[in-house]
Design an enzyme around this catalytic site. Structure first.
Site, PDB file in Angstrom:
ATOM      1  N   LEU A 214      30.495  47.096  52.256  1.00 46.44           N
ATOM      2  CA  LEU A 214      31.014  45.721  52.284  1.00 46.44           C
ATOM      3  C   LEU A 214      31.149  45.157  50.875  1.00 46.44           C
ATOM      4  O   LEU A 214      31.713  44.084  50.686  1.00 46.44           O
ATOM      5  CB  LEU A 214      30.065  44.841  53.104  1.00 46.44           C
ATOM      6  CG  LEU A 214      29.978  45.227  54.583  1.00 46.44           C
ATOM      7  CD1 LEU A 214      28.728  44.635  55.217  1.00 46.44           C
ATOM      8  CD2 LEU A 214      31.233  44.759  55.321  1.00 46.44           C
TER       9      LEU A 214
ATOM     10  N   LYS B 203      19.727  54.948  45.936  1.00 45.00           N
ATOM     11  CA  LYS B 203      19.022  53.803  45.343  1.00 45.00           C
ATOM     12  C   LYS B 203      17.740  54.177  44.586  1.00 45.00           C
ATOM     13  O   LYS B 203      17.387  53.514  43.614  1.00 45.00           O
ATOM     14  CB  LYS B 203      18.688  52.768  46.416  1.00 45.00           C
ATOM     15  CG  LYS B 203      19.898  52.001  46.915  1.00 45.00           C
ATOM     16  CD  LYS B 203      19.460  50.968  47.925  1.00 45.00           C
ATOM     17  CE  LYS B 203      20.597  50.046  48.259  1.00 45.00           C
ATOM     18  NZ  LYS B 203      20.147  48.865  49.000  1.00 45.00           N
TER      19      LYS B 203
ATOM     20  N   GLY C 280      21.025  37.130  57.722  1.00 49.07           N
ATOM     21  CA  GLY C 280      21.052  38.122  56.650  1.00 49.07           C
ATOM     22  C   GLY C 280      22.289  38.090  55.772  1.00 49.07           C
ATOM     23  O   GLY C 280      22.286  38.662  54.685  1.00 49.07           O
TER      24      GLY C 280
ATOM     25  N   ASP D 288      18.253  42.605  45.340  1.00 50.61           N
ATOM     26  CA  ASP D 288      17.910  42.204  46.717  1.00 50.61           C
ATOM     27  C   ASP D 288      16.904  41.054  46.725  1.00 50.61           C
ATOM     28  O   ASP D 288      16.915  40.217  47.634  1.00 50.61           O
ATOM     29  CB  ASP D 288      17.327  43.392  47.500  1.00 50.61           C
ATOM     30  CG  ASP D 288      18.398  44.367  47.948  1.00 50.61           C
ATOM     31  OD1 ASP D 288      19.574  43.953  48.064  1.00 50.61           O
ATOM     32  OD2 ASP D 288      18.063  45.543  48.179  1.00 50.61           O
TER      33      ASP D 288
ATOM     34  N   GLY E 277       9.814  48.568  55.987  1.00 52.64           N
ATOM     35  CA  GLY E 277      10.688  49.605  55.445  1.00 52.64           C
ATOM     36  C   GLY E 277      11.198  49.235  54.062  1.00 52.64           C
ATOM     37  O   GLY E 277      10.596  48.427  53.345  1.00 52.64           O
ATOM     38  N   GLY E 278      12.349  49.810  53.693  1.00 51.16           N
ATOM     39  CA  GLY E 278      12.899  49.596  52.356  1.00 51.16           C
ATOM     40  C   GLY E 278      13.217  48.137  52.078  1.00 51.16           C
ATOM     41  O   GLY E 278      12.863  47.594  51.020  1.00 51.16           O
TER      42      GLY E 278
END
Ligand code: NAP
Length: 287
Positions: free
Chosen positions: A20, A70, A246, A106, A132-133
């Site tokens: 995206l 990443k 989000g 992030d 998680g990540g």
């Protein structure tokens, strides 16, 4: 028009077709009006070192990094910042005169979703669902900004304790099946879902929150962006809580990357409109 003066930007990943980022970054470029181009570049895992070196030599000003690169990218960079080190992942690289600097935007993206709604982290008690990540960026953002307490609630506490062991001093990790979870929910100022429960196509899934325990003043954030209103957020709204989806985090991480490359704070509204259009057009969705 792309010319010899154009400043090149892009994103690397494998696969990359569903990214995206091009839609959002092109919207940022259009709104900013500068001479920039942004392209999606498929890079196989085994080609990552040569791709990083190539982008340095081709004088790209910077690039986003997405799955599966990443963490692997880190050893091919000259430096990473504290956010990237804490999270263990880089999603943005800035080429500073041939030196590749790794960043993780992030955290800024997640925090933008809070500040947009006027929510202050300092002194707050937060509950994060999932470990998680993405949870690493959320937890680090809350810790960095001075949350008074961060409780991470998960289905498998032993696994989460191992994966978040470097945050030991700052977070309490509990099972969402136990009594401690009820207590944490009662005290929460900020409640964040970082699990994929409720993500398209599993729209009826949701983390096991007893909403009767959650204060109406609590702020509820789901980092899932498809759909934009998950069952988790709909239940929070029914409880009377203010919510965030989000898309804010996704736009925020892209906006911060654009700012790092260009020095221009982009038009986040234009980026969000482009993101929603891309999602509406059926893009599966990956940063
Ligand atoms: P991940 O590394 O796979 O972690 C997922 C976490 O959720 C783990 O703690 C996992 O627990 C838990 N989980 C998964 N399935 C579960 C289930 N059925 N029941 C209970 N717990 C479950 O994923 P991630 O990369 O952190 O991404 C998580 C979500 O965040 C995705 O929906 C992704 O789209 C979203 N995201 C949004 C943004 C944004 O910018 N808005 C950025 C990144 C990610 P176990 O360890 O026990 O499996």
């Amino acid at each position: 028009m792309v010319s010899g003066r154009t400043i090149n930007l892009g994103v690397i990943g494998w696969p990359i077709a569903h990214s995206l980022s091009p839609a959002m970054q092109e919207a940022a470029i259009r709104a900013a009006g500068g001479d920039y181009s942004y392209i999606a570049m498929p890079v196989r895992p085994e080609d990552l070192p040569r791709a990083a070196e190539g982008l340095r030599c081709l004088n790209f000003r910077g690039f986003n990094v997405t799955i599966p690169h990443k963490t692997a990218i880190i050893e091919w960079l000259d430096e990473i910042d504290e956010d990237a080190r804490r999270i263990g992942a880089v999603n943005t690289v800035v080429n500073e005169n041939g030196r590749l600097l790794g960043r993780n935007t992030d955290v800024a993206g997640f925090l933008l979703g809070l500040s947009q709604k006027g929510i202050a982290v300092r002194g707050s008690r937060s509950v994060v669902l999932g470990a998680g990540g993405a949870a690493r960026a959320v937890v680090w953002g809350l810790v960095r900004e001075g949350a008074a307490g961060v409780v991470v609630a998960v289905r498998n506490a032993a696994k989460a304790k191992a994966s978040l062991s470097d945050f030991d001093a700052h977070v309490e990790i509990i099972s969402w099946d136990g009594d401690a979870f009820a207590e944490a929910l009662k005290n929460a100022d900020i409640l964040v879902n970082t699990t994929p429960l409720g993500m398209t196509p599993n729209l009826e899934d949701a983390p096991p929150v007893n909403w009767a325990l959650v204060r109406r003043e609590a702020f509820v954030y789901d980092i899932i962006y498809t759909p934009s209103r998950t069952r988790f957020l709909r239940e929070a709204e029914a409880r009377g809580c203010r919510v965030q989806s989000g898309a804010a985090m996704l736009v925020g991480q892209g906006a911060e990357a654009f700012r790092l490359w260009t020095g221009i704070r982009p038009d986040e509204h234009a980026m969000e409109t482009a993101l929603l259009e891309a999602l509406g057009a059926g893009a599966e969705g990956k940063e």
